[in-house]
Design a protein around this motif. Structure first.
Motif, PDB file in Angstrom:
ATOM      1  N   HIS A  39       0.830  -1.206   0.000  1.00 49.19           N
ATOM      2  CA  HIS A  39       0.000   0.000   0.000  1.00 49.19           C
ATOM      3  C   HIS A  39       0.865   1.257   0.000  1.00 49.19           C
ATOM      4  N   ARG A  40       1.949   1.258   0.779  1.00 52.73           N
ATOM      5  CA  ARG A  40       2.844   2.418   0.798  1.00 52.73           C
ATOM      6  C   ARG A  40       3.496   2.624  -0.568  1.00 52.73           C
ATOM      7  N   GLN A  41       3.924   1.527  -1.195  1.00 57.28           N
ATOM      8  CA  GLN A  41       4.539   1.637  -2.518  1.00 57.28           C
ATOM      9  C   GLN A  41       3.546   2.183  -3.538  1.00 57.28           C
ATOM     10  N   LEU A  42       2.329   1.702  -3.504  1.00 60.42           N
ATOM     11  CA  LEU A  42       1.316   2.154  -4.459  1.00 60.42           C
ATOM     12  C   LEU A  42       0.971   3.625  -4.237  1.00 60.42           C
ATOM     13  N   GLN A  43       0.927   4.040  -2.989  1.00 61.94           N
ATOM     14  CA  GLN A  43       0.663   5.444  -2.690  1.00 61.94           C
ATOM     15  C   GLN A  43       1.759   6.326  -3.282  1.00 61.94           C
ATOM     16  N   GLU A  44       3.009   5.901  -3.124  1.00 64.00           N
ATOM     17  CA  GLU A  44       4.130   6.680  -3.644  1.00 64.00           C
ATOM     18  C   GLU A  44       4.135   6.674  -5.173  1.00 64.00           C
ATOM     19  N   LEU A  45       3.877   5.514  -5.783  1.00 66.14           N
ATOM     20  CA  LEU A  45       3.811   5.428  -7.246  1.00 66.14           C
ATOM     21  C   LEU A  45       2.656   6.267  -7.782  1.00 66.14           C
ATOM     22  N   GLY A  46       1.567   6.324  -7.012  1.00 66.35           N
ATOM     23  CA  GLY A  46       0.445   7.161  -7.408  1.00 66.35           C
ATOM     24  C   GLY A  46       0.798   8.636  -7.339  1.00 66.35           C
ATOM     25  N   ARG A  47       1.525   9.020  -6.298  1.00 68.44           N
ATOM     26  CA  ARG A  47       1.959  10.413  -6.167  1.00 68.44           C
ATOM     27  C   ARG A  47       2.839  10.835  -7.344  1.00 68.44           C
ATOM     28  N   LEU A  48       3.640   9.885  -7.827  1.00 69.51           N
ATOM     29  CA  LEU A  48       4.543  10.169  -8.945  1.00 69.51           C
ATOM     30  C   LEU A  48       3.860  10.043 -10.304  1.00 69.51           C
ATOM     31  N   GLY A  49       2.610   9.591 -10.304  1.00 68.36           N
ATOM     32  CA  GLY A  49       1.851   9.553 -11.551  1.00 68.36           C
ATOM     33  C   GLY A  49       1.931   8.258 -12.332  1.00 68.36           C
ATOM     34  N   TYR A  50       2.467   7.185 -11.708  1.00 68.55           N
ATOM     35  CA  TYR A  50       2.629   5.930 -12.443  1.00 68.55           C
ATOM     36  C   TYR A  50       1.462   4.963 -12.249  1.00 68.55           C
ATOM     37  N   VAL A  51       0.721   5.089 -11.155  1.00 73.40           N
ATOM     38  CA  VAL A  51      -0.433   4.233 -10.926  1.00 73.40           C
ATOM     39  C   VAL A  51      -1.613   5.083 -10.470  1.00 73.40           C
ATOM     40  N   ARG A  52      -2.785   4.505 -10.567  1.00 71.86           N
ATOM     41  CA  ARG A  52      -4.003   5.163 -10.086  1.00 71.86           C
ATOM     42  C   ARG A  52      -4.957   4.086  -9.627  1.00 71.86           C
ATOM     43  N   GLN A  53      -5.917   4.488  -8.816  1.00 72.73           N
ATOM     44  CA  GLN A  53      -6.962   3.556  -8.425  1.00 72.73           C
ATOM     45  C   GLN A  53      -8.002   3.500  -9.531  1.00 72.73           C
ATOM     46  N   VAL A  54      -8.299   2.277  -9.949  1.00 71.99           N
ATOM     47  CA  VAL A  54      -9.277   2.097 -11.016  1.00 71.99           C
ATOM     48  C   VAL A  54     -10.638   2.569 -10.557  1.00 71.99           C
ATOM     49  N   ARG A  55     -10.959   2.361  -9.302  1.00 70.50           N
ATOM     50  CA  ARG A  55     -12.186   2.904  -8.708  1.00 70.50           C
ATOM     51  C   ARG A  55     -11.888   3.181  -7.240  1.00 70.50           C
ATOM     52  N   LEU A  62      -1.959   0.766 -13.849  1.00 72.95           N
ATOM     53  CA  LEU A  62      -0.982   1.715 -14.377  1.00 72.95           C
ATOM     54  C   LEU A  62      -1.682   2.877 -15.073  1.00 72.95           C
ATOM     55  N   THR A  63      -1.067   4.037 -15.006  1.00 72.76           N
ATOM     56  CA  THR A  63      -1.463   5.147 -15.868  1.00 72.76           C
ATOM     57  C   THR A  63      -0.710   4.985 -17.193  1.00 72.76           C
ATOM     58  N   VAL A  64      -0.892   5.929 -18.098  1.00 75.68           N
ATOM     59  CA  VAL A  64      -0.192   5.842 -19.389  1.00 75.68           C
ATOM     60  C   VAL A  64       1.232   6.396 -19.295  1.00 75.68           C
ATOM     61  N   LYS A  65       1.630   6.897 -18.118  1.00 76.63           N
ATOM     62  CA  LYS A  65       2.940   7.547 -18.005  1.00 76.63           C
ATOM     63  C   LYS A  65       4.081   6.587 -18.343  1.00 76.63           C
ATOM     64  N   LEU A  66       4.025   5.376 -17.817  1.00 72.16           N
ATOM     65  CA  LEU A  66       5.093   4.411 -18.072  1.00 72.16           C
ATOM     66  C   LEU A  66       5.123   4.009 -19.542  1.00 72.16           C
ATOM     67  N   ALA A  67       3.937   3.769 -20.112  1.00 69.05           N
ATOM     68  CA  ALA A  67       3.870   3.419 -21.532  1.00 69.05           C
ATOM     69  C   ALA A  67       4.392   4.561 -22.396  1.00 69.05           C
ATOM     70  N   ALA A  68       4.053   5.798 -22.016  1.00 72.51           N
ATOM     71  CA  ALA A  68       4.518   6.954 -22.783  1.00 72.51           C
ATOM     72  C   ALA A  68       6.038   7.064 -22.740  1.00 72.51           C
ATOM     73  N   LEU A  69       6.635   6.748 -21.594  1.00 75.31           N
ATOM     74  CA  LEU A  69       8.085   6.767 -21.500  1.00 75.31           C
ATOM     75  C   LEU A  69       8.712   5.747 -22.450  1.00 75.31           C
ATOM     76  N   GLY A  70       8.122   4.547 -22.482  1.00 78.48           N
ATOM     77  CA  GLY A  70       8.642   3.509 -23.372  1.00 78.48           C
ATOM     78  C   GLY A  70       8.528   3.890 -24.829  1.00 78.48           C
ATOM     79  N   LEU A  71       7.374   4.420 -25.205  1.00 80.83           N
ATOM     80  CA  LEU A  71       7.174   4.823 -26.595  1.00 80.83           C
ATOM     81  C   LEU A  71       8.101   5.979 -26.965  1.00 80.83           C
TER      82      LEU A  71
END
Length: 268
Positions: A39-55, A62-71
């Motif tokens: 939960h702490r890791q997900l909170q931090e990843l969410g703060r950085l914009g890499y994950v979000r709660q689906v509901r 995942l958000t699209v941020k990681l995919a955008a970096l790869g592309l």
């Protein structure tokens, strides 16, 4: 796991394999991390914009941020500009699915595809960019292994396993290391790998290693895949020179990309 960074990366990898999202408890169970730590890791990843709660209070994705970096990386490295036109031409000529994989350490990873089948029966997974190739069962993996000594090939296979995790391969997949060595010897004699009902039942694929320029350094593999009923022995024989010509074109163009130039420098 030894560090917060490693835990965070493992969580990102798991979520990448589950675009529908995962519950905190599912991530914790799969990775062997306490729920509070996940939960702490997900909170931090969410703060950085890499994950979000689906509901609300639900799954994390995942958000699209990681995919955008790869592309962005692939685009800036020249992979898309250099490889895609060649893949598209091969797809048109073959009428089948074309896949380009590159070597990443001791792994082979699919990075680009082109679909030549416009209708009817076709093999079109649509989710393979970024997927690590299973070496023992996929034509691309067998093509790469065939460029090595048996000892080096078996070393890589032992790390990954002769059977893929998460799904059952086809009836033509090697079930023993002895079976695999026979397949590799045949690939060396032919100059290409051919896997029928191996990676997946009903699918056939042929692949050749991709070398950097005129050197012997292998940097990836190029493959043609499609329904086994269409990729018959006669059709495969017709496509071999077309596939090899495209691989040569990619090899000659590889030095124009810094990404391709650095591949193959850390082979096992």
């Amino acid at each position: 796991m030894s560090s917060a960074l490693e835990r965070g990366l493992r969580i990102l990898e798991m979520l990448a394999a589950h675009p529908e999202g995962q519950q905190v408890s599912q991530v914790a169970d799969a990775l062997g991390i306490p729920i509070s730590g996940v939960h702490r890791q997900l909170q931090e990843l969410g703060r950085l914009g890499y994950v979000r709660q689906v509901r609300d209070q639900g799954d994390y994705g995942l958000t699209v941020k990681l995919a955008a970096l790869g592309l962005s990386f692939l685009g800036r490295s020249g992979v898309t500009d250099i490889a895609q036109p060649i893949l598209d031409r091969l797809a048109t000529a073959s009428g089948e699915l074309i896949r380009l994989s590159v070597i990443d350490g001791d792994r082979l990873v699919w990075v680009a595809v082109a679909q030549g089948a416009t209708g009817g029966l076709r093999y079109d997974p649509g989710k393979e960019q970024g997927v690590v190739v299973h070496l023992a069962t996929a034509a691309g993996g067998q093509a790469w292994l065939s460029t090595m000594s048996d000892e080096d090939a078996l070393t890589l296979v032992s790390r990954q396993g002769i059977r893929p995790e998460g799904f059952n391969p086809g009836s033509g997949a090697p079930s023993t290391l002895k079976d695999l060595l026979k397949i590799l010897e045949t690939a060396r004699k032919r100059g290409y790998a051919l896997a029928v009902d191996s990676y997946m039942e009903g699918m056939a694929a042929m692949a050749v290693p991709l070398r950097r320029g005129d050197s012997d350094t292998v940097i990836g593999c190029l493959s043609i895949a499609g329904p086994a009923v269409r990729l018959t022995k006669t059709r495969v024989a017709e496509l071999v020179p077309v596939l090899k010509e495209a691989a040569t074109e990619l090899s000659n163009a590889a030095d124009a990309s810094q990404f391709f130039r650095q591949l193959g420098n850390d082979l096992p």
